[in-house]
Design a protein around this motif. Structure first.
Motif, PDB file in Angstrom:
ATOM      1  N   GLY A  90     145.073 -13.577  62.798  1.00 33.90           N
ATOM      2  CA  GLY A  90     144.506 -12.487  63.113  1.00 33.90           C
ATOM      3  C   GLY A  90     145.846 -12.027  64.801  1.00 33.90           C
ATOM      4  O   GLY A  90     146.559 -10.573  64.526  1.00 33.90           O
ATOM      5  N   THR A 119     140.921  -7.189  57.456  1.00 36.17           N
ATOM      6  CA  THR A 119     140.321  -9.000  57.068  1.00 36.17           C
ATOM      7  C   THR A 119     139.916 -10.020  56.344  1.00 36.17           C
ATOM      8  O   THR A 119     139.757 -10.576  56.581  1.00 36.17           O
ATOM      9  N   LEU A 142     141.948 -13.489  56.448  1.00 41.45           N
ATOM     10  CA  LEU A 142     141.471 -14.122  57.802  1.00 41.45           C
ATOM     11  C   LEU A 142     140.478 -15.014  57.824  1.00 41.45           C
ATOM     12  O   LEU A 142     139.353 -15.217  57.421  1.00 41.45           O
ATOM     13  N   MET A 183     139.032 -14.760  63.676  1.00 42.89           N
ATOM     14  CA  MET A 183     140.260 -13.718  63.777  1.00 42.89           C
ATOM     15  C   MET A 183     139.454 -12.239  63.095  1.00 42.89           C
ATOM     16  O   MET A 183     140.605 -11.453  63.431  1.00 42.89           O
TER      17      MET A 183
END
Length: 247
Positions: A145, A169, A172, A176
């Motif tokens: 993150g 994202t 991740l 995070m």
């Protein structure tokens, strides 16, 4: 007649050999507009936004950024890349450089800024993404993150007019994801023009002006979030939403 479009795709087509990956894409993005692009894997989402800064080359149609046509002209490509920031799925940070050095690289080499000025700009954006204390660390010392927030700060250091996010994202860990989405929400609220490929439908509902659904290289549906989620028009969109919202 002048328009207010920052990005325009007109009848854009792209092939990988025989595979027709983008089919007659038409999209106009106004200054300050936030667009979320979703769809199944292999639908052409990432390829489409990678064409906007010529990381991928389209074969037919026109792509314009602030009125400048993206062709094989290297000067045009360089000009567009100064205006368009990109955040990738896998961060793409240089592991042998500190966080601060990663952020300073483009302003020094591309914009010819003095190192001290570049460092001041970099620190201001590291503060904005809430990790100034990590400036002298190396990417490998940070969480996923934190690395993605560094990648966002690095793009912002070039003062782009448009930000492209390619599934920022998806690499991740779940805990995070929120910290990266919070930074993106803040950027959206400040009026940044954004095109974001993501499966984070909560983010789409919160910030998008338009949600675009792609399948098999085509834009199948686009609408404002309320209509898109509550009243999808095509059966293909309904099926996609039922799968992704109930996972």
């Amino acid at each position: 007649m002048e328009n207010n479009y920052v990005v325009e795709l007109k009848d854009v087509n792209k092939w990988y050999g025989e595979f027709h990956v983008l089919r007659n894409i038409n999209l106009s993005v106004s200054k300050g507009e936030k667009i979320v692009i979703c769809g199944p894997s292999g639908s052409g989402k990432s390829t489409m936004i990678r064409c906007i800064n010529r990381l991928e080359e389209h074969q037919r149609g026109d792509i314009l950024v602030k009125g400048l046509a993206l062709t094989s002209d290297l000067k045009n490509i360089e000009t567009v890349r100064r205006e368009v920031g990109m955040v990738f799925q896998h961060f793409n940070l240089f592991p042998h450089l500190t966080v601060l050095e990663n952020c300073c690289l483009a302003p020094i080499w591309v914009k010819q800024l003095p190192r001290r000025e570049a460092e001041e700009i970099a620190m201001s954006f590291l503060e904005r993404v809430q990790i100034p204390e990590q400036a002298l660390k190396y990417p490998g010392q940070l969480s996923g993150g934190q690395q993605q927030r560094v990648a966002i700060a690095r793009s912002l250091c070039m003062n782009p007019q448009v930000m492209l996010f390619d599934e920022p994202t998806s690499a991740l860990d779940p805990e995070m994801v929120r910290e990266v989405l919070d930074v993106m929400v803040e950027l959206a609220n400040e009026g940044m023009t954004m095109l974001c490929v993501t499966h984070e439908m909560g983010f789409a509902k919160q910030v998008a002006d338009r949600v675009i659904f792609m399948d098999r290289g085509q834009i199948m549906e686009e609408n404002e979030p309320g209509q898109f989620f509550d009243n999808p028009q095509s059966e293909r969109t309904k099926l996609f939403l039922s799968q992704i919202l109930h996972n």
